[in-house]
Design a protein around this motif. Sequence first.
Motif, PDB file in Angstrom:
ATOM      1  N   ALA A 147       2.174   4.067   7.329  1.00  0.00           N
ATOM      2  CA  ALA A 147       1.008   4.025   6.438  1.00  0.00           C
ATOM      3  C   ALA A 147       1.408   4.299   4.989  1.00  0.00           C
ATOM      4  CB  ALA A 147      -0.042   5.026   6.902  1.00  0.00           C
ATOM      5  N   LEU A 148       2.253   5.282   4.779  1.00  0.00           N
ATOM      6  CA  LEU A 148       2.702   5.611   3.431  1.00  0.00           C
ATOM      7  C   LEU A 148       3.501   4.460   2.817  1.00  0.00           C
ATOM      8  CD1 LEU A 148       2.920   7.711   1.139  1.00  0.00           C
ATOM      9  CD2 LEU A 148       5.033   8.493   2.225  1.00  0.00           C
ATOM     10  N   GLY A 149       4.387   3.895   3.597  1.00  0.00           N
ATOM     11  CA  GLY A 149       5.172   2.761   3.108  1.00  0.00           C
ATOM     12  C   GLY A 149       4.302   1.571   2.762  1.00  0.00           C
ATOM     13  N   THR A 150       3.279   1.325   3.568  1.00  0.00           N
ATOM     14  CA  THR A 150       2.375   0.206   3.299  1.00  0.00           C
ATOM     15  C   THR A 150       1.559   0.452   2.039  1.00  0.00           C
ATOM     16  OG1 THR A 150       2.242  -0.305   5.656  1.00  0.00           O
ATOM     17  CG2 THR A 150       0.509  -1.187   4.261  1.00  0.00           C
ATOM     18  N   VAL A 151       1.060   1.668   1.889  1.00  0.00           N
ATOM     19  CA  VAL A 151       0.253   1.992   0.699  1.00  0.00           C
ATOM     20  C   VAL A 151       1.089   1.870  -0.571  1.00  0.00           C
ATOM     21  CG1 VAL A 151      -0.884   3.923  -0.474  1.00  0.00           C
ATOM     22  CG2 VAL A 151      -1.459   3.389   1.884  1.00  0.00           C
ATOM     23  N   LEU A 152       2.346   2.252  -0.501  1.00  0.00           N
ATOM     24  CA  LEU A 152       3.194   2.198  -1.690  1.00  0.00           C
ATOM     25  C   LEU A 152       3.647   0.775  -2.039  1.00  0.00           C
ATOM     26  CD1 LEU A 152       5.401   5.378  -1.183  1.00  0.00           C
ATOM     27  CD2 LEU A 152       3.478   5.082  -2.742  1.00  0.00           C
ATOM     28  N   THR A 153       3.849  -0.059  -1.036  1.00  0.00           N
ATOM     29  CA  THR A 153       4.397  -1.392  -1.299  1.00  0.00           C
ATOM     30  C   THR A 153       3.366  -2.509  -1.294  1.00  0.00           C
ATOM     31  OG1 THR A 153       4.937  -1.723   1.032  1.00  0.00           O
ATOM     32  CG2 THR A 153       6.653  -0.776  -0.384  1.00  0.00           C
ATOM     33  N   TYR A 154       2.158  -2.251  -0.832  1.00  0.00           N
ATOM     34  CA  TYR A 154       1.156  -3.311  -0.744  1.00  0.00           C
ATOM     35  C   TYR A 154       0.810  -3.917  -2.111  1.00  0.00           C
ATOM     36  CZ  TYR A 154      -2.741  -6.043   0.913  1.00  0.00           C
ATOM     37  OH  TYR A 154      -3.576  -7.092   1.218  1.00  0.00           O
ATOM     38  N   PRO A 155       0.682  -3.119  -3.178  1.00  0.00           N
ATOM     39  CA  PRO A 155       0.425  -3.749  -4.484  1.00  0.00           C
ATOM     40  C   PRO A 155       1.504  -4.747  -4.893  1.00  0.00           C
ATOM     41  CG  PRO A 155      -0.054  -1.419  -4.609  1.00  0.00           C
ATOM     42  CD  PRO A 155       0.598  -1.655  -3.276  1.00  0.00           C
ATOM     43  N   LEU A 156       2.742  -4.508  -4.498  1.00  0.00           N
ATOM     44  CA  LEU A 156       3.810  -5.468  -4.810  1.00  0.00           C
ATOM     45  C   LEU A 156       3.585  -6.788  -4.074  1.00  0.00           C
ATOM     46  CD1 LEU A 156       6.881  -3.076  -4.653  1.00  0.00           C
ATOM     47  CD2 LEU A 156       5.693  -3.921  -6.682  1.00  0.00           C
ATOM     48  N   ASP A 157       3.096  -6.703  -2.838  1.00  0.00           N
ATOM     49  CA  ASP A 157       2.788  -7.908  -2.075  1.00  0.00           C
ATOM     50  C   ASP A 157       1.651  -8.674  -2.738  1.00  0.00           C
ATOM     51  OD1 ASP A 157       3.026  -9.660   0.243  1.00  0.00           O
ATOM     52  OD2 ASP A 157       1.105  -8.806   0.880  1.00  0.00           O
ATOM     53  N   THR A 158       0.646  -7.952  -3.212  1.00  0.00           N
ATOM     54  CA  THR A 158      -0.469  -8.600  -3.906  1.00  0.00           C
ATOM     55  C   THR A 158       0.020  -9.269  -5.188  1.00  0.00           C
ATOM     56  OG1 THR A 158      -2.010  -6.982  -3.008  1.00  0.00           O
ATOM     57  CG2 THR A 158      -2.745  -8.223  -4.916  1.00  0.00           C
ATOM     58  N   LEU A 159       0.853  -8.583  -5.961  1.00  0.00           N
ATOM     59  CA  LEU A 159       1.404  -9.178  -7.179  1.00  0.00           C
ATOM     60  C   LEU A 159       2.208 -10.438  -6.870  1.00  0.00           C
ATOM     61  CD1 LEU A 159       2.574  -6.068  -9.215  1.00  0.00           C
ATOM     62  CD2 LEU A 159       0.681  -7.605  -9.736  1.00  0.00           C
ATOM     63  N   LYS A 160       3.016 -10.366  -5.837  1.00  0.00           N
ATOM     64  CA  LYS A 160       3.817 -11.525  -5.442  1.00  0.00           C
ATOM     65  C   LYS A 160       2.923 -12.707  -5.091  1.00  0.00           C
ATOM     66  CE  LYS A 160       5.052 -11.861  -1.294  1.00  0.00           C
ATOM     67  NZ  LYS A 160       4.639 -12.997  -0.500  1.00  0.00           N
ATOM     68  N   ALA A 161       1.872 -12.447  -4.316  1.00  0.00           N
ATOM     69  CA  ALA A 161       0.964 -13.522  -3.919  1.00  0.00           C
ATOM     70  C   ALA A 161       0.250 -14.114  -5.124  1.00  0.00           C
ATOM     71  CB  ALA A 161      -0.055 -12.994  -2.908  1.00  0.00           C
ATOM     72  N   LEU A 162      -0.213 -13.273  -6.028  1.00  0.00           N
ATOM     73  CA  LEU A 162      -0.918 -13.770  -7.212  1.00  0.00           C
ATOM     74  C   LEU A 162       0.004 -14.544  -8.144  1.00  0.00           C
ATOM     75  CD1 LEU A 162      -3.236 -10.727  -7.951  1.00  0.00           C
ATOM     76  CD2 LEU A 162      -3.897 -12.975  -7.059  1.00  0.00           C
ATOM     77  N   ILE A 163       1.242 -14.108  -8.277  1.00  0.00           N
ATOM     78  CA  ILE A 163       2.202 -14.828  -9.112  1.00  0.00           C
ATOM     79  C   ILE A 163       2.515 -16.183  -8.499  1.00  0.00           C
ATOM     80  CG2 ILE A 163       4.607 -14.844  -9.887  1.00  0.00           C
ATOM     81  CD1 ILE A 163       4.295 -11.805 -10.346  1.00  0.00           C
ATOM     82  N   GLN A 164       2.682 -16.236  -7.173  1.00  0.00           N
ATOM     83  CA  GLN A 164       2.984 -17.497  -6.509  1.00  0.00           C
ATOM     84  C   GLN A 164       1.824 -18.483  -6.612  1.00  0.00           C
ATOM     85  OE1 GLN A 164       4.010 -16.105  -2.597  1.00  0.00           O
ATOM     86  NE2 GLN A 164       6.192 -16.160  -3.032  1.00  0.00           N
ATOM     87  N   VAL A 165       0.618 -17.979  -6.480  1.00  0.00           N
ATOM     88  CA  VAL A 165      -0.549 -18.857  -6.517  1.00  0.00           C
ATOM     89  C   VAL A 165      -0.866 -19.302  -7.940  1.00  0.00           C
ATOM     90  CG1 VAL A 165      -3.051 -18.905  -6.136  1.00  0.00           C
ATOM     91  CG2 VAL A 165      -1.554 -17.980  -4.391  1.00  0.00           C
ATOM     92  N   GLY A 166      -0.716 -18.407  -8.905  1.00  0.00           N
ATOM     93  CA  GLY A 166      -1.127 -18.704 -10.273  1.00  0.00           C
ATOM     94  C   GLY A 166      -0.088 -19.351 -11.153  1.00  0.00           C
ATOM     95  N   SER A 167       1.135 -19.447 -10.697  1.00  0.00           N
ATOM     96  CA  SER A 167       2.202 -20.012 -11.525  1.00  0.00           C
ATOM     97  C   SER A 167       2.365 -21.509 -11.271  1.00  0.00           C
ATOM     98  CB  SER A 167       3.529 -19.318 -11.232  1.00  0.00           C
ATOM     99  OG  SER A 167       3.485 -17.976 -11.625  1.00  0.00           O
TER     100      SER A 167
END
Length: 136
Positions: A22-42
């Motif tokens: 749970a801690l690892g997911t909470v800490l790294t999930y924003p990076l996954d969101t950023l990656k997805a948004l960069i891939q979709v918006g670029s």
Amino acid sequence: MDELLKNNLFATHAVAAAGSVALGTVLTYPLDTLKALIQVGSVPSKQLRPAKVVQRVQAFSGISGLYRGLGWLMLGRIPSVGARFGTYELLTAFYKDGRVDNFVHVSEALMAGVAAGAVESFLSSPFEIIKLRAQT
């Protein structure tokens, strides 16, 4: 196994494992969101910068926008990991059934792992798609 349950060692390890995931997911999930948004918006000619993406997310939905889709991730991950574990344990028990040495050969463990991974992917894929759509 009974000895582990008597000493609460099993419960302690289960809570520690769940907490660390749970801690690892909470800490790294924003990076996954950023990656997805960069891939979709670029587009190939213009790549989005992570700072610009964070600025846009904060403007539209605040910092909680970086955690959109987390519920779908958890909803899909919990049963799929359980299915992976169950599939692997059932297959390895099937492989060593009736043997004197009660061991699983490496090739059998590999086949059980591949099957367990396939079951996990099959169960978690729909939730990953919903998570990605929630992120974007």
